[in-house]
Design a protein around this motif. Sequence first.
Motif, PDB file in Angstrom:
ATOM      1  N   GLN A 197       0.835  -1.205   0.000  1.00 42.53           N
ATOM      2  CA  GLN A 197       0.000   0.000   0.000  1.00 42.53           C
ATOM      3  C   GLN A 197       0.873   1.259   0.000  1.00 42.53           C
ATOM      4  OE1 GLN A 197      -2.758   0.243   3.305  1.00 42.53           O
ATOM      5  NE2 GLN A 197      -3.271   2.389   2.904  1.00 42.53           N
ATOM      6  N   SER A 198       1.880   1.271   0.863  1.00 45.46           N
ATOM      7  CA  SER A 198       2.767   2.433   0.954  1.00 45.46           C
ATOM      8  C   SER A 198       3.542   2.638  -0.341  1.00 45.46           C
ATOM      9  CB  SER A 198       3.735   2.262   2.127  1.00 45.46           C
ATOM     10  OG  SER A 198       3.051   2.269   3.354  1.00 45.46           O
ATOM     11  N   MET A 199       4.073   1.551  -0.886  1.00 46.64           N
ATOM     12  CA  MET A 199       4.840   1.681  -2.120  1.00 46.64           C
ATOM     13  C   MET A 199       3.971   2.225  -3.247  1.00 46.64           C
ATOM     14  SD  MET A 199       7.842   1.453  -3.468  1.00 46.64           S
ATOM     15  CE  MET A 199       8.778   0.452  -2.294  1.00 46.64           C
ATOM     16  N   LYS A 200       2.733   1.776  -3.323  1.00 47.81           N
ATOM     17  CA  LYS A 200       1.834   2.263  -4.370  1.00 47.81           C
ATOM     18  C   LYS A 200       1.480   3.730  -4.165  1.00 47.81           C
ATOM     19  CE  LYS A 200      -0.109  -2.233  -5.591  1.00 47.81           C
ATOM     20  NZ  LYS A 200      -1.301  -3.121  -5.555  1.00 47.81           N
ATOM     21  N   GLU A 201       1.572   4.220  -2.925  1.00 46.05           N
ATOM     22  CA  GLU A 201       1.349   5.634  -2.663  1.00 46.05           C
ATOM     23  C   GLU A 201       2.580   6.465  -3.010  1.00 46.05           C
ATOM     24  OE1 GLU A 201       0.105   6.052   1.411  1.00 46.05           O
ATOM     25  OE2 GLU A 201      -1.652   4.759   1.134  1.00 46.05           O
ATOM     26  N   MET A 202       3.757   5.875  -2.912  1.00 41.56           N
ATOM     27  CA  MET A 202       5.002   6.613  -3.174  1.00 41.56           C
ATOM     28  C   MET A 202       5.411   6.585  -4.639  1.00 41.56           C
ATOM     29  SD  MET A 202       7.344   5.495   0.130  1.00 41.56           S
ATOM     30  CE  MET A 202       7.359   3.735  -0.260  1.00 41.56           C
ATOM     31  N   ILE A 203       5.097   5.506  -5.326  1.00 43.38           N
ATOM     32  CA  ILE A 203       5.704   5.273  -6.636  1.00 43.38           C
ATOM     33  C   ILE A 203       5.254   6.275  -7.705  1.00 43.38           C
ATOM     34  CG2 ILE A 203       4.125   3.618  -7.770  1.00 43.38           C
ATOM     35  CD1 ILE A 203       7.950   3.223  -7.305  1.00 43.38           C
ATOM     36  N   PRO A 204       4.004   6.807  -7.691  1.00 42.63           N
ATOM     37  CA  PRO A 204       3.677   7.815  -8.712  1.00 42.63           C
ATOM     38  C   PRO A 204       4.585   9.035  -8.649  1.00 42.63           C
ATOM     39  CG  PRO A 204       1.665   6.954  -7.730  1.00 42.63           C
ATOM     40  CD  PRO A 204       2.808   6.437  -6.896  1.00 42.63           C
ATOM     41  N   MET A 205       4.913   9.483  -7.437  1.00 44.14           N
ATOM     42  CA  MET A 205       5.815  10.625  -7.282  1.00 44.14           C
ATOM     43  C   MET A 205       7.203  10.267  -7.801  1.00 44.14           C
ATOM     44  SD  MET A 205       6.778  12.696  -3.792  1.00 44.14           S
ATOM     45  CE  MET A 205       7.853  14.138  -3.819  1.00 44.14           C
ATOM     46  N   ALA A 206       7.661   9.058  -7.486  1.00 46.71           N
ATOM     47  CA  ALA A 206       8.968   8.615  -7.961  1.00 46.71           C
ATOM     48  C   ALA A 206       9.010   8.568  -9.487  1.00 46.71           C
ATOM     49  CB  ALA A 206       9.300   7.247  -7.363  1.00 46.71           C
TER      50      ALA A 206
END
Length: 287
Positions: A133-142
């Motif tokens: 869940q956290s990775m999917k929240e971070m990855i668009p910004m990355a």
Amino acid sequence: MRNIGIYYAYWTDDWDTDFLPFIPKVKSLGFDQLEINGGALVSLSKGERQRLKESALENGITLSYGIGLTADHDVSSLNESIRKEGVNFMKKMIGAVAEMGGGMIGGTVHSYWPATAPDDLSVKKQILMKSHQSMKEMIPMAEDLNVILNVEVINRFEQFLLNTCQEAVDYVEIINSPNCKILLDTFHMNIEEDSFGDAIRLAGSHLSALHLGETNRKPPGCGRIPWSEIKTALDDIHFEGPLVMEPFIKPGGQVGKDIALWRDLMPTADLDNEAAKSVQFVKKHLL
């Protein structure tokens, strides 16, 4: 061409330090890349980050960033407040790295370190889902800012979520983003993998970077890691990512405590000289 890099903490007792002097140092020793503390980068001023960026450009050094998220920034936490705090901190780090021109953040971008497994291992699946869940929240910004998040496969004594390459492959395939990749480390692989070569081939195109260290964390060339097997596997998958040494040999400070260094592994060594020798070893055996 595979870059050869080194992690700054080879020389330091503490994780937070002045990174600027290490850029010309590693250049003079023959390195192409310097890996620094991504967490500390967040607390630097824009001016300090700009000076790091300019020095790296002047010296022809690529910068990459390592992170062992602390328990209060655990992005896999079942405590929603802690998980959100971790995601917010990671987003600040992604933004700081973007200011530097983008690049790789590797380590426990998916959890925290050093970690203790939960008493009830049945909740591991829930923890893993929180990490997804956290990775999917971070990855668009990355993705938007040209930052790669490399989940590191770490041995069972330091982490519990991703101990093998297979677990990491399953993880990144669930995330399904070109900016979520795998970081393998020969020190950890020696403990957990049945075969160095098979693990590297399994990672395949997901492998973004490789940390280099001997079985006791000395620099490459000072131990018994099967480097020829590793080179063959890297060639098989046409790997062109960075090879970053992560040796830890001297006790002292928070670094020695976290890495569990209770004795000086090379008490008479000239650290700069050993690093330069290791560059030549890696050029000969892994390029």
